[in-house]
Design a protein around this motif. Structure first.
Motif, PDB file in Angstrom:
ATOM      1  N   UNK A  20     -24.754 -63.182 -10.220  1.00 17.74           N
ATOM      2  CA  UNK A  20     -26.156 -62.772 -10.285  1.00 17.74           C
ATOM      3  C   UNK A  20     -27.017 -63.535  -9.295  1.00 17.74           C
ATOM      4  N   UNK A  21     -26.718 -64.808  -9.087  1.00 10.89           N
ATOM      5  CA  UNK A  21     -27.536 -65.571  -8.139  1.00 10.89           C
ATOM      6  C   UNK A  21     -27.303 -65.102  -6.704  1.00 10.89           C
ATOM      7  N   UNK A  22     -26.095 -64.623  -6.413  1.00 12.22           N
ATOM      8  CA  UNK A  22     -25.841 -64.061  -5.086  1.00 12.22           C
ATOM      9  C   UNK A  22     -26.589 -62.741  -4.918  1.00 12.22           C
ATOM     10  N   UNK A  23     -26.649 -61.946  -5.977  1.00 14.22           N
ATOM     11  CA  UNK A  23     -27.417 -60.704  -5.936  1.00 14.22           C
ATOM     12  C   UNK A  23     -28.884 -61.011  -5.674  1.00 14.22           C
ATOM     13  N   UNK A  24     -29.422 -62.027  -6.352  1.00 14.44           N
ATOM     14  CA  UNK A  24     -30.820 -62.407  -6.137  1.00 14.44           C
ATOM     15  C   UNK A  24     -31.054 -62.871  -4.701  1.00 14.44           C
ATOM     16  N   UNK A  25     -30.115 -63.635  -4.143  1.00 19.66           N
ATOM     17  CA  UNK A  25     -30.247 -64.085  -2.759  1.00 19.66           C
ATOM     18  C   UNK A  25     -30.172 -62.908  -1.795  1.00 19.66           C
ATOM     19  N   UNK A  26     -29.281 -61.958  -2.050  1.00 18.40           N
ATOM     20  CA  UNK A  26     -29.164 -60.784  -1.188  1.00 18.40           C
ATOM     21  C   UNK A  26     -30.431 -59.928  -1.232  1.00 18.40           C
ATOM     22  N   UNK A  27     -31.017 -59.779  -2.415  1.00 19.71           N
ATOM     23  CA  UNK A  27     -32.263 -59.022  -2.527  1.00 19.71           C
ATOM     24  C   UNK A  27     -33.378 -59.732  -1.755  1.00 19.71           C
ATOM     25  N   UNK A  28     -33.446 -61.061  -1.865  1.00 16.15           N
ATOM     26  CA  UNK A  28     -34.447 -61.839  -1.131  1.00 16.15           C
ATOM     27  C   UNK A  28     -34.265 -61.676   0.369  1.00 16.15           C
ATOM     28  N   UNK A  29     -33.036 -61.808   0.858  1.00 16.68           N
ATOM     29  CA  UNK A  29     -32.774 -61.664   2.289  1.00 16.68           C
ATOM     30  C   UNK A  29     -33.033 -60.233   2.765  1.00 16.68           C
ATOM     31  N   UNK A  30     -32.731 -59.252   1.919  1.00 13.70           N
ATOM     32  CA  UNK A  30     -33.000 -57.857   2.261  1.00 13.70           C
ATOM     33  C   UNK A  30     -34.500 -57.616   2.403  1.00 13.70           C
ATOM     34  N   UNK A  31     -35.291 -58.136   1.458  1.00 11.53           N
ATOM     35  CA  UNK A  31     -36.737 -57.976   1.529  1.00 11.53           C
ATOM     36  C   UNK A  31     -37.315 -58.658   2.767  1.00 11.53           C
ATOM     37  N   UNK A 123     -32.645 -74.001  -2.312  1.00  9.43           N
ATOM     38  CA  UNK A 123     -32.081 -73.084  -3.309  1.00  9.43           C
ATOM     39  C   UNK A 123     -31.084 -72.128  -2.652  1.00  9.43           C
ATOM     40  N   UNK A 124     -31.403 -71.646  -1.446  1.00  9.45           N
ATOM     41  CA  UNK A 124     -30.484 -70.749  -0.750  1.00  9.45           C
ATOM     42  C   UNK A 124     -29.176 -71.445  -0.391  1.00  9.45           C
ATOM     43  N   UNK A 125     -29.253 -72.687   0.068  1.00 10.68           N
ATOM     44  CA  UNK A 125     -28.035 -73.446   0.384  1.00 10.68           C
ATOM     45  C   UNK A 125     -27.226 -73.683  -0.886  1.00 10.68           C
ATOM     46  N   UNK A 126     -27.889 -74.011  -1.970  1.00  4.36           N
ATOM     47  CA  UNK A 126     -27.195 -74.239  -3.233  1.00  4.36           C
ATOM     48  C   UNK A 126     -26.455 -72.983  -3.670  1.00  4.36           C
ATOM     49  N   UNK A 127     -27.102 -71.830  -3.554  1.00  5.33           N
ATOM     50  CA  UNK A 127     -26.449 -70.572  -3.931  1.00  5.33           C
ATOM     51  C   UNK A 127     -25.259 -70.289  -3.016  1.00  5.33           C
ATOM     52  N   UNK A 128     -25.426 -70.506  -1.717  1.00  7.28           N
ATOM     53  CA  UNK A 128     -24.362 -70.187  -0.756  1.00  7.28           C
ATOM     54  C   UNK A 128     -23.117 -71.044  -0.969  1.00  7.28           C
TER      55      UNK A 128
END
Length: 147
Positions: A20-31, A123-128
């Protein structure tokens, strides 16, 4: 018999769902990418980010590598912004940055903006680099993102 043992079932690794956190990061990067394309700012960078998102959705190993490099470089660049933009002689007019989003208007000091940007990058680095995110990708696939 333990059904949660991944060592006993090698096919279970390919069935790992997207965290789910990767999905949230992908949505953020997409936006961010779509808004950059609409504003026509950094168009090539936005297109490359969208290619990275496609590679991530396709579980490409290259997508994982690009995501980790992307977030790490972003953290390094954002962390250097206060030093790069520091003006000891006050030659540049600097005061609180003013924002106007609809009827909402605010004056925010630069240090708050830098803090928010650095926090988002951390936060992005932590998720990655999270273990679940690493397990999502298919390690046997080569580095060709167009495959």
């Amino acid at each position: 018999m333990d059904t949660n043992n991944t060592a006993a079932d090698p096919n279970r690794l390919s069935k790992v769902s997207m965290p789910k956190r990767l999905i949230a990061l992908l949505v953020f990067l997409l936006l961010i990418s779509v808004s950059g394309l609409i504003a026509q700012q950094g168009v090539l960078f936005c297109i490359l980010t969208l290619f990275m998102l496609v590679a991530i959705i396709g579980k490409q190993k290259a997508g994982l590598i690009m995501l980790r490099v992307y977030t790490s470089l972003q953290l390094a660049i954002v962390s250097m912004l206060p030093l790069v933009l520091y003006d000891p002689e006050n030659l540049a007019a600097s005061g609180p940055s003013s924002f106007a989003i609809g009827s909402f208007k605010a004056n925010v000091p630069d240090w708050i903006i830098f803090s928010i940007l650095i926090l988002l990058a951390i936060i992005q680095v932590w998720i990655a680099f999270t273990r679940k995110v690493g397990q999502y990708f298919n390690r046997e696939v080569n580095l060709n993102i167009m495959r």
